[in-house]
Enzyme design. Structure first.
Site, PDB file in Angstrom:
ATOM      1  CG  ASP A  33      -7.350 -62.252 110.662  1.00 42.72           C
ATOM      2  OD1 ASP A  33      -8.268 -62.417 111.493  1.00 42.72           O
ATOM      3  OD2 ASP A  33      -7.099 -63.069 109.760  1.00 42.72           O
ATOM      4  CG  HIS A  39      -6.611 -58.729 106.811  1.00 38.12           C
ATOM      5  ND1 HIS A  39      -7.425 -59.216 105.812  1.00 38.12           N
ATOM      6  CD2 HIS A  39      -5.815 -59.764 107.207  1.00 38.12           C
ATOM      7  CE1 HIS A  39      -7.125 -60.494 105.586  1.00 38.12           C
ATOM      8  NE2 HIS A  39      -6.166 -60.845 106.421  1.00 38.12           N
TER       9      HIS A  39
END
Length: 256
Positions: free
Chosen positions: A57, A208
């Protein structure tokens, strides 16, 4: 001899209960999902392959994503990057690099807010705006959505599905955003934590690539090497879904 007269309505109700009980006994989870009408995103899949999906992400920053892309390129591994559209607009060159190196793009929405707090009209507008931006920048058709913070409800799932999205969560969480250190991230992914197992076929791993997770580039090479040594193939989410027998949990769907 005694004669008993059975009311047809009572008999019909009794038979219906027996049928329902039988269904529950055979497939309890699916019945609960149907009765409660609880819609679910995809957390993992059942598959006969050795595939595991890698996901990253990104909502802000550019320092982390560059070393992550370098590592993935060196290891010849493709992943799915869920991008927020404002980040993609600001970092268009990085979006082009992500796609040029064969990675898959998914939507992380327009704003990093819980989508289940938005009205249907605003949610539709935000999803469409993000989709148009990401498709224009990447040249890919955007069909995967990961809601910020993993926040969803029936409205988010049904609206996203109606717009052609499959909503993707994760079954293995690296917890890299907590900055626990690279060794902890490696352990969370490979061995699991508390009641959660380590990564295995059909899992979707959450990382992430935002600057908020600085330990990820240091942990990633060991994770990729270890999973490969275990015989696993690391793939984008779309590839994993294409080779899946069914998605998990009950109530989620491989098709929007």
């Amino acid at each position: 001899m005694s004669v008993y007269v059975v009311n047809r309505k009572i008999l019909g109700l009794f038979l219906a209960i027996l049928v329902l009980v039988g269904i529950v006994a055979v497939n309890k989870d699916e019945v609960i999902s149907v009765v409660s009408k609880s819609l679910k995103p995809i957390y993992s899949v059942k598959t006969e392959t050795q595939q595991i999906a890698l996901t990253f992400d990104i909502s802000w920053g550019e320092k982390n994503v560059i070393p992550i892309l370098d590592i993935l390129k060196k290891e010849n591994v493709k992943a799915t990057f869920f991008l927020s559209s404002p980040w993609a607009e600001k970092e268009a060159d990085l979006v082009r690099r992500i796609t040029a190196e064969g990675h898959e793009i998914g939507s992380h929405g327009r704003r990093h807010v819980d989508m289940n707090t938005l009205s249907e009209g605003i949610l539709i507008s935000e999803l469409n705006t993000a989709k148009q931006t990401l498709e224009n920048l990447s040249g890919q058709k955007i069909t995967l959505l990961r809601p910020p913070n993993g926040a969803y409800d029936n409205g988010v799932i049904s609206t996203a599905n109606a717009l052609g999205y499959r909503v993707i969560q994760w079954s293995v969480d690296s917890l890299d955003w907590k900055r626990p250190g690279s060794e902890a991230i490696i352990n969370y992914v490979i061995n699991g934590r508390s009641k959660n197992k380590g990564a295995s076929p059909g899992d979707i791993i959450l990382f992430h690539a935002s600057d908020s997770a600085p330990d990820t580039p240091e942990a990633l090479p060991t994770i990729l090497k270890t999973l490969k040594e275990k015989g696993y193939e690391l793939v984008p989410v779309g590839t994993l879904l294409n080779n899946a027998q069914e998605s998990w949990p009950p109530g989620s769907s491989l098709t929007p």
